[in-house]
Scaffold this motif. Sequence first.
Motif, PDB file in Angstrom:
ATOM      1  N   LEU A   1       0.856  -1.176   0.000  1.00  0.00           N
ATOM      2  CA  LEU A   1       0.000   0.000   0.000  1.00  0.00           C
ATOM      3  C   LEU A   1       0.897   1.232   0.000  1.00  0.00           C
ATOM      4  CD1 LEU A   1      -2.705  -0.884   2.679  1.00  0.00           C
ATOM      5  CD2 LEU A   1      -2.901  -1.040   0.211  1.00  0.00           C
ATOM      6  N   ALA A   2       0.667   2.130  -0.956  1.00  0.00           N
ATOM      7  CA  ALA A   2       1.481   3.336  -1.069  1.00  0.00           C
ATOM      8  C   ALA A   2       0.644   4.561  -0.730  1.00  0.00           C
ATOM      9  CB  ALA A   2       2.041   3.469  -2.479  1.00  0.00           C
ATOM     10  N   CYS A   3       1.281   5.525  -0.099  1.00  0.00           N
ATOM     11  CA  CYS A   3       0.635   6.789   0.246  1.00  0.00           C
ATOM     12  C   CYS A   3       0.316   7.548  -1.036  1.00  0.00           C
ATOM     13  CB  CYS A   3       1.563   7.608   1.143  1.00  0.00           C
ATOM     14  SG  CYS A   3       0.934   9.232   1.552  1.00  0.00           S
ATOM     15  N   SER A   4      -0.898   8.086  -1.122  1.00  0.00           N
ATOM     16  CA  SER A   4      -1.288   8.818  -2.330  1.00  0.00           C
ATOM     17  C   SER A   4      -0.683  10.220  -2.369  1.00  0.00           C
ATOM     18  CB  SER A   4      -2.805   8.906  -2.428  1.00  0.00           C
ATOM     19  OG  SER A   4      -3.320   9.587  -1.309  1.00  0.00           O
ATOM     20  N   VAL A   5      -0.152  10.719  -1.239  1.00  0.00           N
ATOM     21  CA  VAL A   5       0.441  12.054  -1.195  1.00  0.00           C
ATOM     22  C   VAL A   5       1.930  12.008  -1.535  1.00  0.00           C
ATOM     23  CG1 VAL A   5       0.901  14.050   0.274  1.00  0.00           C
ATOM     24  CG2 VAL A   5      -1.254  12.824   0.488  1.00  0.00           C
ATOM     25  N   CYS A   6       2.701  11.208  -0.785  1.00  0.00           N
ATOM     26  CA  CYS A   6       4.158  11.198  -0.990  1.00  0.00           C
ATOM     27  C   CYS A   6       4.654   9.983  -1.772  1.00  0.00           C
ATOM     28  CB  CYS A   6       4.878  11.286   0.348  1.00  0.00           C
ATOM     29  SG  CYS A   6       4.687   9.837   1.396  1.00  0.00           S
ATOM     30  N   GLY A   7       3.829   8.929  -1.908  1.00  0.00           N
ATOM     31  CA  GLY A   7       4.211   7.763  -2.685  1.00  0.00           C
ATOM     32  C   GLY A   7       5.005   6.716  -1.927  1.00  0.00           C
TER      33      GLY A   7
ATOM     34  N   LEU B   1      -7.344   2.483   1.513  1.00  0.00           N
ATOM     35  CA  LEU B   1      -7.562   2.578   2.946  1.00  0.00           C
ATOM     36  C   LEU B   1      -6.951   3.868   3.470  1.00  0.00           C
ATOM     37  CD1 LEU B   1      -6.455  -1.008   4.025  1.00  0.00           C
ATOM     38  CD2 LEU B   1      -8.781  -0.177   3.856  1.00  0.00           C
ATOM     39  N   LYS B   2      -7.564   4.431   4.506  1.00  0.00           N
ATOM     40  CA  LYS B   2      -6.973   5.577   5.183  1.00  0.00           C
ATOM     41  C   LYS B   2      -6.051   5.031   6.257  1.00  0.00           C
ATOM     42  CE  LYS B   2      -8.630  10.005   5.601  1.00  0.00           C
ATOM     43  NZ  LYS B   2      -9.443  11.035   6.203  1.00  0.00           N
ATOM     44  N   LYS B   3      -4.748   5.276   6.114  1.00  0.00           N
ATOM     45  CA  LYS B   3      -3.750   4.782   7.053  1.00  0.00           C
ATOM     46  C   LYS B   3      -2.826   5.927   7.433  1.00  0.00           C
ATOM     47  CE  LYS B   3      -3.188   0.563   7.356  1.00  0.00           C
ATOM     48  NZ  LYS B   3      -3.604  -0.282   8.451  1.00  0.00           N
ATOM     49  N   TYR B   4      -2.092   5.754   8.531  1.00  0.00           N
ATOM     50  CA  TYR B   4      -1.133   6.754   8.975  1.00  0.00           C
ATOM     51  C   TYR B   4       0.153   6.638   8.164  1.00  0.00           C
ATOM     52  CZ  TYR B   4       1.999   9.440  11.914  1.00  0.00           C
ATOM     53  OH  TYR B   4       2.897  10.364  12.365  1.00  0.00           O
TER      54      TYR B   4
ATOM     55  N   GLN C   1      -2.798  11.048   8.632  1.00  0.00           N
ATOM     56  CA  GLN C   1      -3.549   9.992   7.965  1.00  0.00           C
ATOM     57  C   GLN C   1      -3.829  10.407   6.526  1.00  0.00           C
ATOM     58  OE1 GLN C   1      -7.131   8.777   9.881  1.00  0.00           O
ATOM     59  NE2 GLN C   1      -6.053   7.279  11.136  1.00  0.00           N
ATOM     60  N   THR C   2      -3.454   9.541   5.600  1.00  0.00           N
ATOM     61  CA  THR C   2      -3.691   9.804   4.184  1.00  0.00           C
ATOM     62  C   THR C   2      -4.273   8.562   3.533  1.00  0.00           C
ATOM     63  OG1 THR C   2      -1.449   9.108   3.605  1.00  0.00           O
ATOM     64  CG2 THR C   2      -1.789  11.459   4.014  1.00  0.00           C
TER      65      THR C   2
END
Length: 48
Positions: free
Chosen positions: A8-14, A31-34, A41-42
Amino acid sequence: MTQTRVALACSVCGARNYQVAGGKLSHRLSLKKYCRHCGKQTLHQVTR
């Protein structure tokens, strides 16, 4: 039968922060994860 692990990759920073068990998904899991890199949370999505 073994399950495959998907990242799972962050949609903001990758950054790839989490791994979950997932086989052939018909849709992209979101999913919303930290995110420790962003500090909040992103939305995290399955990477390909």
